[in-house]
Structure formats: structure tokens, C-alpha cells
Design an enzyme around this catalytic site. Structure first.
Site, PDB file in Angstrom:
ATOM      1  N   ASP A  97       3.330  -4.896   8.217  1.00 27.00           N
ATOM      2  CA  ASP A  97       1.507  -3.497   7.774  1.00 27.00           C
ATOM      3  C   ASP A  97       0.613  -4.046   7.974  1.00 27.00           C
ATOM      4  O   ASP A  97      -0.003  -5.611   7.005  1.00 27.00           O
ATOM      5  CB  ASP A  97       1.807  -3.111   6.245  1.00 27.00           C
ATOM      6  CG  ASP A  97       0.363  -2.598   6.494  1.00 27.00           C
ATOM      7  OD1 ASP A  97      -0.179  -2.360   6.860  1.00 27.00           O
ATOM      8  OD2 ASP A  97       0.177  -1.801   5.039  1.00 27.00           O
ATOM      9  N   HIS A 140       0.975  -1.006   0.010  1.00 29.85           N
ATOM     10  CA  HIS A 140      -0.280   0.115   0.436  1.00 29.85           C
ATOM     11  C   HIS A 140       0.843   1.141  -0.099  1.00 29.85           C
ATOM     12  O   HIS A 140       2.149   1.342   0.568  1.00 29.85           O
ATOM     13  CB  HIS A 140      -0.840   0.351   1.374  1.00 29.85           C
ATOM     14  CG  HIS A 140      -1.816   0.837   1.155  1.00 29.85           C
ATOM     15  ND1 HIS A 140      -1.605   2.064   1.970  1.00 29.85           N
ATOM     16  CD2 HIS A 140      -3.054   1.293   1.401  1.00 29.85           C
ATOM     17  CE1 HIS A 140      -3.121   3.268   1.887  1.00 29.85           C
ATOM     18  NE2 HIS A 140      -3.265   2.131   1.634  1.00 29.85           N
TER      19      HIS A 140
HETATM   20  N1  PMP Z   1      -1.860  -0.551   4.485  1.00 32.37           N
HETATM   21  C1  PMP Z   1      -3.019  -1.505   4.052  1.00 32.37           C
HETATM   22  C2  PMP Z   1      -2.530  -2.796   3.496  1.00 32.37           C
HETATM   23  C3  PMP Z   1      -4.087  -1.548   4.003  1.00 32.37           C
HETATM   24  O1  PMP Z   1      -5.297  -1.962   3.626  1.00 32.37           O
HETATM   25  C4  PMP Z   1      -4.366   0.187   4.437  1.00 32.37           C
HETATM   26  C5  PMP Z   1      -5.130   0.646   4.402  1.00 32.37           C
HETATM   27  N2  PMP Z   1      -6.176   0.835   3.026  1.00 32.37           N
HETATM   28  C6  PMP Z   1      -3.060   0.978   4.926  1.00 32.37           C
HETATM   29  C7  PMP Z   1      -2.092   0.570   5.375  1.00 32.37           C
HETATM   30  C8  PMP Z   1      -3.485   2.518   5.726  1.00 32.37           C
HETATM   31  O2  PMP Z   1      -5.250   2.262   6.318  1.00 32.37           O
HETATM   32  P1  PMP Z   1      -4.866   3.810   7.004  1.00 32.37           P
HETATM   33  O3  PMP Z   1      -5.512   4.693   5.995  1.00 32.37           O
HETATM   34  O4  PMP Z   1      -5.561   3.108   8.116  1.00 32.37           O
HETATM   35  O5  PMP Z   1      -3.795   4.370   7.260  1.00 32.37           O
END
Ligand code: PMP
Length: 416
Positions: free
Chosen positions: A202, A125
Site C-alpha cells: 500500500d 489503513h
Molecule cells: N492507505 C493508506 C496508508 C492511506 O493513508 C490512505 C489514505 N488516507 C489510503 C490507504 C486510502 O487512500 P484513498 O482514500 O485515496 O483510497
């Protein structure tokens, strides 16, 4: 269908699921973006503000003491939920993004130098890419990406080849938010430790959906968000090995994180408060505790089994939709969580999502904050359906029927 969870009973706990959208009952298939909230969480937040609200760690008065106690109890409960016996390693933050940034700007900026390598994967991500790019620029370290196999799993041989003496940190998604791939984080940790690197997992898409135990995984850091696991928005956590956090300088300065302040220097508070400058999100932490309690009541093994079952059914049902291309490893043979990503014909996923929305089906459309992965898939964007504890197999049928209707509609438009 699900023997694991009484989904109809669970749905009664989620007031939003009684809502209609465009005149039909909501079919919410976007839990990987954010989950809905049960009454227990709404009530815990409401009760906190009605009965206990006060600033924490400062006041000696009754409310202040009760708020502090509730906040610290929430920390211990959330820490236990991810297998951490010692709550000193559990730092409350806003979300996964902030947790990763804390490691990047705290630990990594202090420990990396030119020539060092940060090992990522092609399925990350953006929040597990961009902080590392910024810190690499600042420290002179470089980024290395582990390739994926053709069906969207981590290429283990490539991981072993790229992990080396220069690798200082491996930062990897436990579960891909696009492909649903579950990565072998325990094996990654043992290899990485043998090479002398630390590992950040993560957990944004794993902690809400399966048992996650930092001891069993052997990771050094785990990042996750409350809002994806039935909790409120604006609360998340970074768990870090206390001995690593002890040696890490704080990132933010301010109230609460200090022991003593002099005009020209200060000394730091103990863990975990050293990393929590200013007034924290107390209501959020208490809401997250209620979410954890709710999930523990269901049992995380049962939650994971329910989602595996839904994924298996979704693949089986959606593969029968003509013109639908599904990406990622196929459950149940392959490691897979409750996420299905697809494209219909050459229809733009935004258009598809709008059509589905007319039938009250909420799916995600776009690049899912994973543009390098989109390039690997060789598409600009996709649509994604994701499941949780309140998802019924019937909702997958509704999605499939809506896709079939959309295909009819678009084949006329596309073919004239
Ligand atoms: N890592 C992954 C694998 C995610 O799916 C997400 C949210 N889509 C995030 C990080 C980021 O999360 P947040 O927006 O709650 O900081």
C-alpha cells in the site's frame, strides 16, 4: 532550513496557499489526507478539457486520437515514476482503495481457499483491512496480523513467525499514515517470496513522498492515489506484475475491457485495458502525469530529505510542548516519514483541531481510518500533522505555539 528544496519558491506554485483562513494565512498540515495542487496540474487538466477532450480508444477522429495518445503517455510516465518499465502493469483506478479492492476481488478471490492466510499488520489503513475481511469471508481464508514493537515499528520476529506455508498474500503499508513508520518492504518481499506468497504494498503514503521502485522493492502489487501526490482526486493506480495480471480474470465487465463479445460469452482485451471497463478518468490521468513531472522536477530524494528534516524538527519542537504526547518511532534514528501524531493532555482531538483551525492551522483529528492501530495505541483518536513539499519549518513553529496556547486554555477548562 531545507537545503533540499526551495520551499518559498515552490509555494508560489500552489494558489491555495495564498488563502486566508479565519483572517490568517493558511497553515496546511494535512497533506497525508490529501495534498494541494500546483498550477502545472490545474493547467494540465484545464488544457485537456479546453483543447483535447474526447473519448479514448474509440474514435478515429483527431481529438479522439490525441486524447488516447495523451492518456497512454500519462500511463507510461506514471509507470516509470514507480520504476515500472512495462506500462501494461499500470492500471488506472480511482484511488488506493480501489486498487486494493481490485487485487482482493480479482486476484485473491480467484486464488484463495479455506485454510489460506492473508497476512496484514496492525498498522494498516481500513482500506487495506476491510477488502481482505470481505474476501476472507467469501473464500474461507483467514486474516493474520503482524504485531508492532512498543515504539510502533513492525515486529520482525513476529512477521517471520507468522509468515508460513499457508500465507498466500502479504498486504502491508509502505508508510503508516498515523505513525509515519517506514516498513522494510524490500525485505518483506524477499521473505514472502521465499515462503511462496505474493506481496501487495500500500503505497498511498510512500509514492508521494520518497523514491519508490517496484523493481527494487520486488513487490507484486503497488497501490497509490493521485490526490495525495499533487494530482487530482479520482485518479490512482494499481501496478501489478504483468504475468500475474495476465492470469487474473477482470473484475468489471463493460466497454473497452473486451476483445470480442458474443451473446453468451466474451473474450478479454490485453493488459492493462482488461481491467479498465468503461470510460476512464482521462483528465485525471493527465493531471497525475503533470504531478509526476512536477515531483520529478524537484527530485524524489530531495522531497524525502526535506520531509525527514521537517519531521526531525517537528519532534524536537513539539517535544517541548508540555502535556503533548507524541506517538510512533522517533526520527531520525528510526525510519520515519513526514507525519507526526499526538494528543494534548486529555483534550479530544476534535476540540483541539477546532482551536487550531481558529489559528488557520489545519491538522487531522480522529481515528485516521486505522481503528485497530488506535486500539493498539490505547486511545480512541489522535491529532496528526503531516508535511509535504510546500511545508515550511515556520509552520511547525506556528503549530507548536498554537498547541501551547491551546494547552493554556484547556488546562484552565480541565483543572477549573
Ligand atoms: N492507505 C493508506 C496508508 C492511506 O493513508 C490512505 C489514505 N488516507 C489510503 C490507504 C486510502 O487512500 P484513498 O482514500 O485515496 O483510497
Amino acid at each position: 532550513m531545507s537545503m533540499e528544496l526551495d520551499v518559498r519558491r515552490i509555494r508560489e506554485d500552489f494558489p491555495i496557499l495564498r488563502r486566508q483562513v479565519n483572517g490568517r494565512p493558511l497553515v496546511y498540515l494535512d497533506s497525508a489526507a490529501t495534498s494541494q495542487k500546483p498550477e502545472a496540474v490545474l493547467a494540465a487538466v484545464d488544457r485537456y478539457y479546453r483543447e483535447t477532450n474526447a473519448n479514448v480508444h474509440r474514435a478515429i477522429h483527431t481529438l479522439g486520437e490525441q486524447a488516447t495518445e495523451a492518456y497512454e503517455r500519462a500511463r507510461a510516465r506514471v509507470a516509470r515514476f514507480v520504476g515500472a518499465g512495462d506500462p501494461r502493469g499500470l492500471i488506472f483506478v480511482r484511488n488506493t482503495t480501489e486498487a486494493i479492492n481490485l487485487v482482493a476481488w480479482g486476484w485473491a478471490r480467484q486464488n484463495l481457499k479455506p485454510g489460506d492466510e492473508i497476512l496484514l499488520t496492525e498498522m494498516e489503513h481500513h482500506s487495506n483491512i476491510v477488502p481482505w475481511q470481505l474476501v476472507a469471508r467469501e473464500t474461507g481464508a483467514s486474516l493474520v496480523y503482524v504485531r508492532l514493537t512498543p515504539d510502533g515499528e513492525l515486529d520482525w520476529a513476529d512477521f517471520k513467525a507468522k509468515l508460513g506455508r499457508r500465507t498466500r498474500i502479504v498486504a502491508v503499508a509502505h508508510v503508516s499514515n498515523v505513525l509515519g513508520t517506514v516498513n522494510p518492504v524490500d525485505a518483506i518481499c524477499s521473505e514472502a517470496h521465499r515462503a511462496g506468497a505474493v506481496v501487495l504494498v500500500d503505497g498511498a503514503q510512500s509514492v508521494p513522498h520518497m523514491p519508490v521502485d517496484v523493481g527494487a522493492i520486488g513487490c507484486d502489487f503497488l497501490a497509490f492515489s493521485g490526490h495525495k501526490m499533487l494530482g487530482p482526486m479520482g485518479i490512482g493506480a494499481l501496478w501489478g506484475r504483468p504475468e500475474i495480471l495476465e492470469g487474473t480474470e477482470p473484475l468489471f465487465g463493460g466497454g473497452e475491457m473486451i476483445a470480442e463479445v458474443f451473446p453468451d460469452h466474451s473474450t478479454w482485451n490485453e493488459l492493462p485495458w482488461k481491467f479498465e471497463a468503461g470510460t476512464p478518468n482521462v483528465a485525471g490521468a493527465i493531471g497525475l502525469e503533470a504531478a509526476v513531472e512536477y515531483l520529478e522536477g524537484l527530485g524524489m530524494e530531495a522531497v524525502a530529505a526535506h520531509e525527514r528534516e521537517l519531521s526531525r524538527y517537528a519532534y524536537e519542537r513539539l517535544e517541548r510542548v508540555e502535556g503533548l504526547r507524541i506517538y510512533g518511532p522517533r526520527p531520525p534514528e528510526k525510519s520515519h516519514a513526514g507525519v507526526v501524531t499526538f494528543n494534548l493532555l486529555s483534550v479530544h482531538p476534535h476540540d483541539l483541531s477546532m482551536i487550531l483551525d481558529q489559528r488557520a492551522v489545519a491538522v487531522r483529528a480522529g481515528h485516521h481510518c486505522a481503528q485497530p492501530l488506535m486500539r493498539w495505541l490505547d486511545v480512541p483518536s489522535t491529532a496528526r500533522a503531516s508535511f509535504y513539499v510546500y511545508t515550511l519549518p515556520e509552520e511547525i513553529d506556528i503549530l507548536a505555539e498554537a498547541l501551547e496556547e491551546a494547552r493554556e486554555y484547556f488546562s484552565h477548562v480541565l483543572l477549573g
